[in-house]
Design an enzyme around this catalytic site. Structure first.
Site, mmCIF file in Angstrom:
data_model
loop_
_atom_site.group_PDB
_atom_site.id
_atom_site.type_symbol
_atom_site.label_atom_id
_atom_site.label_comp_id
_atom_site.label_asym_id
_atom_site.label_seq_id
_atom_site.Cartn_x
_atom_site.Cartn_y
_atom_site.Cartn_z
ATOM 1 C CG ASP A 101 49.079 17.178 -32.395
ATOM 2 O OD1 ASP A 101 49.662 18.195 -32.868
ATOM 3 O OD2 ASP A 101 47.856 16.897 -32.620
ATOM 4 C CD GLU B 163 47.704 24.839 -30.799
ATOM 5 O OE1 GLU B 163 46.517 24.256 -30.754
ATOM 6 O OE2 GLU B 163 48.387 25.318 -31.895
#
Length: 539
Positions: free
Chosen positions: A13, A192
């Site tokens: 991420d 997301e």
């Protein structure tokens, strides 16, 4: 030349931030403590781990957090003379709910002490903060809809209910004003990881979609107004490997845009390098970086064309990777752990280890069982190579029951680990043996590939393991001999991976090599380790 992954091993991420000529990447740490890894570079090629800012109880307490919960998807930015770090602490994974709490901390420097957190919201995870050119600040995160059959390991599209936007009030340290769902995602679904940036009067939104498995992608959209409506990129996705199973970098998605001082543009992304034949990724989700270009339509594209990320990417200057040492010998002479090491969940490390009780040694204080979600004594570093050898020396450990144990472990979570264990057997006396949990989800039942183990003499004992792709072999020696003794059969190393056991949609970290101790009798028997080494195997 940039060689991907730029951050090998579990570094998922990636949020990238440039301040002057300095680049910083923040990555998720999940249940590993301290929280959030921040790497630094001056050339986008060579990166150094410099900080984990969430380091005290007021910022982060993950005791009780399930595996692969904790710190999800941080966002790092710089504005108003401060670094801003936004992060989620996820308290639940199974079932319909997530219980994801979002916070903001700040610091004038990366290396300095970061503030106590300001609470933002709990409506979903993957928060991000955008600093607009008019001085306003906007908070975005995905919204979680619990009203579906969206259970851990099998995400359903309706649970990912769009991207929420709300303004952040810096004086009140709170969100204020209307909450707007600005982007429902593309038909790929599972939207997301939102990040906003602005260029030529357009607000650009990048998101991750497809889940963090083999359908992962970076989706791009834009709007003239920050609250929408957002139109999709002509290709929908900026990058993805979902339709190219032969690509080296798989599971590519979830990243952020950055510009160099000279106007070159890049985009980070997570990725993995699965091993054949099981298509498993022990190194977890790693960080990659792709060179991009703006075209006349004011859309961003990969510089090499297409959607598939490259391994080798042009650097912004004549920078080349600096060779890193293939072997690192760690000592425990200071009063802090070497920066490569982390532990699990607890903000009270003094209860699980000490570097001062016996100078020159890492003392692990036996607490709860290996795999505990509350207080286990396990100190480890990331696997960064598909082939490596790790060694340690248990200098002192005196057990008087089989409930006391210590050793060397290849660890992912409570359902996925192999461990070489020094303990006591009621007939054999002091032994070295193997505990193994090869992906038994949800029960976490162990196997014992070496049976009751091998009797060993008192005194220091050296432990080692070699991982060669999908295979692991444990070794031991004692008494100052030069001959390592293999113990047990070759074990399945590939199961210590995202895809092993529960599978890629329920396992988000990566394999670690490290030292552990437990004492389930409750008497906190300590174990002293005098060294640890990690060596890449290059043959």
């Amino acid at each position: 030349m940039i060689r991907n992954p730029i951050l090998p091993g579990f570094n998922a991420d990636p949020s990238i931030c440039r301040v002057g000529e300095d680049y910083y990447i923040a990555t998720s740490t999940f249940e590993w403590y301290p929280g959030v890894q921040i790497h630094h570079s001056r050339d986008l090629v060579n990166w150094t781990l410099i900080r984990r800012p969430l380091e005290r109880k007021s910022q982060l307490d993950m005791r009780g957090n399930p595996d692969s919960c904790g710190v999800w998807a941080p966002c790092l930015s710089y504005a108003d003379g401060l670094f801003w770090l936004v992060y989620t602490d996820v308290k639940r994974y199974d079932g319909n709910f997530k219980d994801a709490h979002n916070y903001i901390v700040t610091s004038p420097t990366i290396e300095g002490e970061w503030s106590d957190p300001a609470y933002a919201n709990s409506s979903g995870f993957d928060p991000s903060l955008f600093h607009d050119d008019d001085g306003r600040k906007w908070f975005v995160n995905m919204q979680w809809n619990h009203r579906t059959e969206s259970y851990g390991g099998a995400p359903k599209h309706p649970a990912f209910d769009g991207i929420l936007l709300q303004e952040w009030d810096t004086e009140a340290k709170a969100l204020e004003g209307p909450i707007t769902n600005i982007f429902p995602g593309s038909p790929l679904g599972l939207v997301e990881a939102p990040h906003l940036f602005k260029r030529n009067g357009w607000y650009y939104l990048t998101t991750a979609e497809g889940g963090t498995g083999y359908d992962h992608a970076v989706t791009m959209a834009r709007s003239r107004a920050i609250d929408g409506q957002y139109e999709l990129h002509p290709n929908t996705h900026l990058l993805t490997s979902k339709d190219n199973p032969e690509a080296v970098l798989q599971r590519s998605g979830h990243g952020q845009y950055v510009e160099t001082p000279d106007g070159d543009v890049y985009h980070t992304h997570l990725c993995s390098r699965p091993l054949a034949p099981n298509r498993r990724s022990p190194l977890g989700r790693e960080t990659g970086l792709q060179k991009c270009v703006w075209k006349e339509d004011d859309w961003l594209y990969l510089a090499q064309g297409g959607l598939v990320p490259d391994v080798d990417v042009p650097a912004p200057a004549d920078a080349e990777p600096i060779a890193k040492p293939t072997r690192i010998d760690y000592s425990f002479n200071g009063d802090t752990l070497p920066i490569d090491f982390q532990w699990l969940r607890t903000p009270e490390p003094d209860r699980i280890f000490s570097l001062t009780e016996r100078p020159g040694h890492l003392r692990l204080i036996g607490r709860e069982s290996i795999g505990s979600w509350f207080e286990q004594s396990l100190v480890a570093r990331r696997q960064e190579h598909h082939r490596f050898r790790a060694e340690t020396t248990v200098e002192t450990f005196q057990s008087d029951t089989y409930q006391q144990a210590c050793g060397l472990t290849y660890y992912y979570n409570r359902h996925k680990f192999h461990a070489l264990v020094v303990t006591l057997h009621e007939k054999l006396g002091r032994v070295v043996t193997i505990f193994s949990c090869p992906g038994d989800f949800p029960h976490g039942r162990m196997q014992f590939p070496a049976g009751s183990g091998v009797a060993i003499p008192d005194g220091p004992v050296e432990l080692a393991m070699e991982i060669r792709d999908n295979d692991l072999q444990f070794f031991w020696r004692s008494g100052g001999t030069n001959d390592w003794q293999a113990i047990g059969p070759a074990l399945d190393a590939s199961v210590i991976s995202d895809e092993g056991g529960r599978g890629e949609h329920g396992s988000f970290t990566g394999a670690f090599a490290g030292m552990f101790a437990f004492d389930t009798s409750g008497r906190a028997r300590p174990a002293d380790f005098s060294r640890f080494s990690y060596e890449a195997i290059l043959d």
